[in-house]
Scaffold this motif. Structure first.
Motif, mmCIF file in Angstrom:
data_model
loop_
_atom_site.group_PDB
_atom_site.id
_atom_site.type_symbol
_atom_site.label_atom_id
_atom_site.label_comp_id
_atom_site.label_asym_id
_atom_site.label_seq_id
_atom_site.Cartn_x
_atom_site.Cartn_y
_atom_site.Cartn_z
ATOM 1 N N MET A 1 0.825 -1.194 0.000
ATOM 2 C CA MET A 1 0.000 0.000 0.000
ATOM 3 C C MET A 1 0.873 1.263 0.000
ATOM 4 S SD MET A 1 -2.914 1.046 -0.322
ATOM 5 C CE MET A 1 -4.512 0.786 0.289
ATOM 6 N N TRP A 2 1.959 1.230 0.775
ATOM 7 C CA TRP A 2 2.863 2.375 0.862
ATOM 8 C C TRP A 2 3.441 2.705 -0.508
ATOM 9 C CZ3 TRP A 2 8.079 2.627 -0.316
ATOM 10 C CH2 TRP A 2 8.715 3.825 0.036
ATOM 11 N N ALA A 3 3.889 1.675 -1.227
ATOM 12 C CA ALA A 3 4.496 1.899 -2.543
ATOM 13 C C ALA A 3 3.482 2.481 -3.527
ATOM 14 C CB ALA A 3 5.078 0.590 -3.079
ATOM 15 N N LEU A 4 2.250 2.019 -3.471
ATOM 16 C CA LEU A 4 1.218 2.564 -4.354
ATOM 17 C C LEU A 4 0.938 4.025 -4.032
ATOM 18 C CD1 LEU A 4 -1.330 -0.378 -4.621
ATOM 19 C CD2 LEU A 4 0.220 0.479 -6.377
ATOM 20 N N ALA A 5 0.934 4.356 -2.753
ATOM 21 C CA ALA A 5 0.726 5.759 -2.361
ATOM 22 C C ALA A 5 1.871 6.630 -2.862
ATOM 23 C CB ALA A 5 0.593 5.868 -0.845
ATOM 24 N N LEU A 6 3.097 6.131 -2.782
ATOM 25 C CA LEU A 6 4.256 6.886 -3.265
ATOM 26 C C LEU A 6 4.190 7.079 -4.775
ATOM 27 C CD1 LEU A 6 6.922 8.267 -2.551
ATOM 28 C CD2 LEU A 6 8.052 6.051 -2.875
ATOM 29 N N VAL A 7 3.857 6.033 -5.488
ATOM 30 C CA VAL A 7 3.718 6.152 -6.950
ATOM 31 C C VAL A 7 2.609 7.141 -7.298
ATOM 32 C CG1 VAL A 7 3.035 4.904 -9.052
ATOM 33 C CG2 VAL A 7 4.691 3.889 -7.475
ATOM 34 N N GLY A 8 1.506 7.070 -6.573
ATOM 35 C CA GLY A 8 0.416 8.020 -6.796
ATOM 36 C C GLY A 8 0.845 9.451 -6.564
ATOM 37 N N VAL B 1 3.538 22.815 -1.036
ATOM 38 C CA VAL B 1 3.549 22.547 0.404
ATOM 39 C C VAL B 1 2.852 21.219 0.715
ATOM 40 C CG1 VAL B 1 2.723 23.353 2.645
ATOM 41 C CG2 VAL B 1 3.889 24.935 1.111
ATOM 42 N N PRO B 2 1.606 20.989 0.269
ATOM 43 C CA PRO B 2 0.990 19.693 0.582
ATOM 44 C C PRO B 2 1.691 18.505 -0.087
ATOM 45 C CG PRO B 2 -0.562 21.107 -0.605
ATOM 46 C CD PRO B 2 0.666 21.901 -0.373
ATOM 47 N N LEU B 3 2.247 18.721 -1.276
ATOM 48 C CA LEU B 3 2.959 17.620 -1.926
ATOM 49 C C LEU B 3 4.195 17.219 -1.120
ATOM 50 C CD1 LEU B 3 2.703 18.617 -5.702
ATOM 51 C CD2 LEU B 3 1.636 16.648 -4.582
ATOM 52 N N TYR B 4 4.937 18.200 -0.627
ATOM 53 C CA TYR B 4 6.122 17.887 0.173
ATOM 54 C C TYR B 4 5.753 17.299 1.526
ATOM 55 C CZ TYR B 4 9.571 19.710 -3.052
ATOM 56 O OH TYR B 4 10.382 19.891 -4.150
ATOM 57 N N VAL B 5 4.664 17.757 2.107
ATOM 58 C CA VAL B 5 4.206 17.161 3.370
ATOM 59 C C VAL B 5 3.828 15.699 3.138
ATOM 60 C CG1 VAL B 5 2.369 17.202 5.110
ATOM 61 C CG2 VAL B 5 3.500 19.325 4.433
ATOM 62 N N GLY B 6 3.108 15.443 2.068
ATOM 63 C CA GLY B 6 2.752 14.063 1.724
ATOM 64 C C GLY B 6 3.974 13.206 1.490
ATOM 65 N N LEU B 7 4.958 13.746 0.813
ATOM 66 C CA LEU B 7 6.197 13.007 0.580
ATOM 67 C C LEU B 7 6.906 12.714 1.896
ATOM 68 C CD1 LEU B 7 8.280 11.798 -1.338
ATOM 69 C CD2 LEU B 7 9.299 14.082 -1.536
ATOM 70 N N ALA B 8 6.970 13.694 2.779
ATOM 71 C CA ALA B 8 7.621 13.497 4.076
ATOM 72 C C ALA B 8 6.916 12.404 4.877
ATOM 73 C CB ALA B 8 7.656 14.809 4.859
ATOM 74 N N VAL B 9 5.593 12.419 4.859
ATOM 75 C CA VAL B 9 4.818 11.386 5.574
ATOM 76 C C VAL B 9 5.107 10.006 5.000
ATOM 77 C CG1 VAL B 9 2.476 10.533 6.000
ATOM 78 C CG2 VAL B 9 3.009 12.943 6.356
ATOM 79 N N LEU B 10 5.082 9.914 3.683
ATOM 80 C CA LEU B 10 5.334 8.609 3.052
ATOM 81 C C LEU B 10 6.754 8.122 3.302
ATOM 82 C CD1 LEU B 10 3.398 8.960 -0.306
ATOM 83 C CD2 LEU B 10 2.857 7.462 1.623
ATOM 84 N N LEU B 11 7.719 9.034 3.258
ATOM 85 C CA LEU B 11 9.096 8.619 3.530
ATOM 86 C C LEU B 11 9.273 8.193 4.983
ATOM 87 C CD1 LEU B 11 11.134 11.236 1.484
ATOM 88 C CD2 LEU B 11 10.736 8.824 0.947
ATOM 89 N N ALA B 12 8.630 8.898 5.899
ATOM 90 C CA ALA B 12 8.694 8.510 7.316
ATOM 91 C C ALA B 12 8.074 7.128 7.518
ATOM 92 C CB ALA B 12 7.982 9.543 8.180
ATOM 93 N N MET B 13 6.956 6.873 6.844
ATOM 94 C CA MET B 13 6.330 5.549 6.937
ATOM 95 C C MET B 13 7.242 4.473 6.334
ATOM 96 S SD MET B 13 2.412 6.526 5.863
ATOM 97 C CE MET B 13 1.997 4.821 5.517
ATOM 98 N N GLY B 14 7.916 4.834 5.234
ATOM 99 C CA GLY B 14 8.775 3.865 4.550
ATOM 100 C C GLY B 14 10.005 3.476 5.355
ATOM 101 N N ILE B 15 10.507 4.404 6.159
ATOM 102 C CA ILE B 15 11.686 4.074 6.968
ATOM 103 C C ILE B 15 11.300 3.635 8.381
ATOM 104 C CG2 ILE B 15 13.281 5.513 5.652
ATOM 105 C CD1 ILE B 15 13.073 7.608 7.865
ATOM 106 N N GLY B 16 9.989 3.526 8.603
ATOM 107 C CA GLY B 16 9.521 3.003 9.869
ATOM 108 C C GLY B 16 9.354 4.020 10.966
ATOM 109 N N GLY B 17 9.261 5.333 10.574
ATOM 110 C CA GLY B 17 9.161 6.388 11.587
ATOM 111 C C GLY B 17 7.808 6.680 12.059
#
Length: 76
Positions: free
Chosen positions: A1-8, A60-76
């Motif tokens: 699911m995480w990877a699909l959200a990142l691709v999206g 701003v929202p795109l970068y916030v979304g990216l930060a959230v997804l990256l934090a989820m991806g590294i287990g944060g």
């Protein structure tokens, strides 16, 4: 699911970047090459103010979304 959200998110951001390019191209009336080309959207010029505001409002929202997804991806 995480990877699909990142691709999206990447696909949405690419679409937004294409929209920025189209707006800029229209604002400079196609003068984007050569010695008379416009290469910078100056904040002081009226024709670029809308594009610059839109860029801030969408990035701003795109970068916030990216930060959230990256934090989820590294287990944060």
């Amino acid at each position: 699911m995480w990877a699909l959200a990142l691709v999206g998110l990447v696909l949405v951001s690419l679409g937004v970047e294409v929209a920025y390019a189209a707006l800029f191209h229209r604002a400079v009336e196609g003068r984007t090459t050569g010695e008379d080309g416009v290469w910078f959207a100056d904040a002081e010029q009226e024709r670029f103010r809308r594009i610059n505001r839109l860029t801030l409002a969408l990035n701003v929202p795109l970068y916030v979304g990216l930060a959230v997804l990256l934090a989820m991806g590294i287990g944060g």
